[in-house]
Design a protein around this motif. Structure first.
Motif, mmCIF file in Angstrom:
data_model
loop_
_atom_site.group_PDB
_atom_site.id
_atom_site.type_symbol
_atom_site.label_atom_id
_atom_site.label_comp_id
_atom_site.label_asym_id
_atom_site.label_seq_id
_atom_site.Cartn_x
_atom_site.Cartn_y
_atom_site.Cartn_z
ATOM 1 N N GLU A 148 0.810 -1.208 0.000
ATOM 2 C CA GLU A 148 0.000 0.000 0.000
ATOM 3 C C GLU A 148 0.845 1.259 0.000
ATOM 4 O O GLU A 148 0.569 2.223 -0.699
ATOM 5 C CB GLU A 148 -0.945 -0.003 1.209
ATOM 6 N N ASN A 149 1.910 1.302 0.821
ATOM 7 C CA ASN A 149 2.688 2.535 0.917
ATOM 8 C C ASN A 149 4.142 2.338 0.538
ATOM 9 O O ASN A 149 4.938 3.259 0.671
ATOM 10 C CB ASN A 149 2.591 3.111 2.342
ATOM 11 N N ASN A 150 4.497 1.152 0.056
ATOM 12 C CA ASN A 150 5.845 0.863 -0.417
ATOM 13 C C ASN A 150 6.878 0.916 0.700
ATOM 14 O O ASN A 150 8.075 0.969 0.445
ATOM 15 C CB ASN A 150 6.251 1.826 -1.543
ATOM 16 N N ALA A 151 6.436 0.958 1.950
ATOM 17 C CA ALA A 151 7.370 0.994 3.070
ATOM 18 C C ALA A 151 7.751 -0.427 3.457
ATOM 19 O O ALA A 151 6.892 -1.296 3.571
ATOM 20 C CB ALA A 151 6.729 1.700 4.262
ATOM 21 N N PRO A 152 9.042 -0.702 3.661
ATOM 22 C CA PRO A 152 9.453 -2.057 4.016
ATOM 23 C C PRO A 152 8.811 -2.523 5.309
ATOM 24 O O PRO A 152 8.629 -1.754 6.247
ATOM 25 C CB PRO A 152 10.972 -1.925 4.177
ATOM 26 N N GLY A 153 8.464 -3.799 5.335
ATOM 27 C CA GLY A 153 7.942 -4.394 6.549
ATOM 28 C C GLY A 153 9.078 -4.974 7.355
ATOM 29 O O GLY A 153 10.012 -4.280 7.738
ATOM 30 N N SER A 154 9.068 -6.284 7.580
ATOM 31 C CA SER A 154 10.094 -6.926 8.394
ATOM 32 C C SER A 154 11.399 -7.129 7.640
ATOM 33 O O SER A 154 12.372 -7.597 8.208
ATOM 34 C CB SER A 154 9.583 -8.271 8.910
ATOM 35 N N TYR A 155 11.436 -6.762 6.365
ATOM 36 C CA TYR A 155 12.640 -6.966 5.547
ATOM 37 C C TYR A 155 13.871 -6.350 6.192
ATOM 38 O O TYR A 155 14.965 -6.909 6.147
ATOM 39 C CB TYR A 155 12.399 -6.377 4.160
ATOM 40 N N TYR A 156 13.710 -5.166 6.806
ATOM 41 C CA TYR A 156 14.847 -4.458 7.382
ATOM 42 C C TYR A 156 14.900 -4.538 8.911
ATOM 43 O O TYR A 156 15.612 -3.743 9.538
ATOM 44 C CB TYR A 156 14.804 -2.988 6.957
ATOM 45 N N ASP A 157 14.176 -5.471 9.502
ATOM 46 C CA ASP A 157 14.096 -5.518 10.965
ATOM 47 C C ASP A 157 15.466 -5.586 11.628
ATOM 48 O O ASP A 157 15.711 -4.937 12.647
ATOM 49 C CB ASP A 157 13.262 -6.731 11.410
ATOM 50 N N SER A 158 16.384 -6.372 11.058
ATOM 51 C CA SER A 158 17.691 -6.558 11.703
ATOM 52 C C SER A 158 18.566 -5.313 11.630
ATOM 53 O O SER A 158 19.599 -5.241 12.301
ATOM 54 C CB SER A 158 18.430 -7.741 11.077
ATOM 55 N N ALA A 159 18.168 -4.319 10.819
ATOM 56 C CA ALA A 159 18.939 -3.075 10.705
ATOM 57 C C ALA A 159 18.378 -1.967 11.591
ATOM 58 O O ALA A 159 19.036 -0.933 11.762
ATOM 59 C CB ALA A 159 18.964 -2.610 9.252
ATOM 60 N N THR A 160 17.205 -2.174 12.145
ATOM 61 C CA THR A 160 16.527 -1.131 12.909
ATOM 62 C C THR A 160 17.367 -0.697 14.107
ATOM 63 O O THR A 160 17.865 -1.534 14.873
ATOM 64 C CB THR A 160 15.158 -1.627 13.392
ATOM 65 N N GLY A 161 17.530 0.624 14.260
ATOM 66 C CA GLY A 161 18.229 1.174 15.410
ATOM 67 C C GLY A 161 19.732 1.224 15.279
ATOM 68 O O GLY A 161 20.415 1.749 16.168
ATOM 69 N N LYS A 162 20.289 0.717 14.191
ATOM 70 C CA LYS A 162 21.743 0.682 14.030
ATOM 71 C C LYS A 162 22.232 1.898 13.255
ATOM 72 O O LYS A 162 21.490 2.510 12.478
ATOM 73 C CB LYS A 162 22.180 -0.609 13.319
ATOM 74 N N THR A 163 23.499 2.236 13.444
ATOM 75 C CA THR A 163 24.137 3.322 12.709
ATOM 76 C C THR A 163 25.543 2.907 12.314
ATOM 77 O O THR A 163 26.064 1.888 12.786
ATOM 78 C CB THR A 163 24.213 4.606 13.566
#
Length: 379
Positions: A148-163
């Motif tokens: 619907e909004n082209n925003a990734p779902g769980s695909y990037y979960d392992s990258a969340t919060g990292k820098t």
């Protein structure tokens, strides 16, 4: 009589042992069509691909007026038209009602998984003695972007919060090990990824912005060819499967404009190129038109993160210089960051990312989905 009986038992056990433990003829891995074409060794394999028509000869596949339900052709792309990139499937009687194209013409373009012997059919790479045929819709689809909004779902979960490096490593692990296609298959793939939304018979050329017939691909003046945005001499990977055929940095370009760009790094300045509007070049750099500056930057950033030197692959790195030559580096980092901010992600980029993910490589360019990650990694 008793001796004969014992010999019969021994013979039976030897035969049973041979049948039970000859595991060299089978494999549990599901292959893409490109690998199945190269592996015509009569082994039993499962192959996944899109139905692209019905074969009628070694070099002919039809897409309508099907005479029977006995065979079909599959490919890694539903837009494939080159029979050299197709696998011919023999359909036994038990599957014809469900999978034959005469009875089910609506299956054209659908993804299926087929199991059988990889062996020639119609004197062409094929799969025979088919034991299983499954529609992709009956299997679990790979999890990816929200439609619907082209925003990734769980695909990037392992990258969340990292820098920083931690984010770069997490993204590499997510997009690594994608499905690879042959360099010849790139021709047809680009006809899908770079299709002109206003004329489905054309592709849009990267540097000129010109809409041009899909059928005019080749090597002659005013035809279009396959541009490696990360110049293939930067790391000397050529056109080998992997970085040499990665669709996330391959784009259709005018032949002579491609030649003018050569293997130059990206930077501002120079003289007008002449053929490509708003494009400038000098002896060591190339500046494309404003409308694709961000596209170019995000393709270079993708290549840096995707190819990190593991699994025997090259370690590609973006740096802040030009004249990188054959070293596995590409620049100029500060300029590419500037271009990334100047030219935000647009709908054509998002659509291209989706097509590569869904139909070809099954990985994504994270800097199209999350532009903010450029600053998190290269701040």
């Amino acid at each position: 009589m008793r001796r004969f009986f014992k010999l019969s038992i021994v013979a039976f056990l030897v035969s049973f042992s041979t049948l039970s433990f000859d595991s060299s003829q089978t494999s549990a891995a599901t292959l893409p069509v490109s690998q199945a074409i190269d592996r015509q060794n009569n082994t039993i394999q499962s192959v996944e691909g899109y139905i692209v028509g019905k074969p009628t000869s070694a070099n002919t596949v039809i897409t309508g007026n099907y005479p029977d339900d006995y065979s079909l052709a599959i490919a890694d792309s539903r837009a494939e038209t080159n029979t050299a990139n197709m696998l011919y499937i023999q359909i036994p009687s038990q599957f014809r009602t469900q999978f034959g194209l005469k009875s089910n013409p609506e299956l054209l373009g659908e993804k299926i998984t087929v199991t059988g012997n990889l062996t020639a059919y119609y004197s062409h790479p094929g799969l025979k003695n088919t034991t299983e045929m499954i529609k992709q819709s009956e299997e679990e689809e790979p999890e990816g972007p929200d439609e619907e909004n082209n925003a990734p779902g769980s695909y990037y979960d392992s990258a969340t919060g990292k820098t920083g490096e931690a984010l770069k490593t997490a993204l590499h692990n997510i997009i690594d090990d994608h499905t690879e296609i042959s360099y010849s298959a790139v021709w047809e793939a680009l006809k899908a990824t770079d299709e002109d939304p206003n004329n489905t018979n054309n592709v849009i050329l990267l540097y000129t912005g010109r809409s041009q017939s899909k059928s005019t691909n080749g090597g002659n003046p005013d035809e279009w060819n396959r541009e490696h945005v990360w110049a293939k001499s930067h790391g000397d990977f050529g056109t080998s499967m992997g970085p040499g055929t990665d669709l996330h940095h391959l784009r259709p370009t005018d032949v002579s404009v491609n030649g003018s760009r050569g293997n130059k790094d990206f930077d501002n300045g120079g003289s007008p190129q002449g053929e490509a509007p708003d494009t400038y070049t000098d002896n060591d750099s190339w500046e494309p038109r404003d409308e694709v500056k961000g596209d170019v930057a995000r393709m270079i950033f993708y290549m840096d993160v995707r190819y990190e030197g593991d699994s025997g692959e090259l370690d590609l790195e973006v740096n802040d210089r030009v004249s990188n030559g054959s070293a596995p580096y590409h620049g100029k980092l500060s300029t590419l960051i500037e271009w990334h901010n100047l030219d935000p992600v647009d709908d054509l980029e998002r659509q291209r990312n989706d097509i590569i993910y869904n139909d070809y490589q099954h990985n994504r360019n994270p800097f199209i989905d999350h532009p903010e990650w450029v600053e998190e990694i290269w701040n």
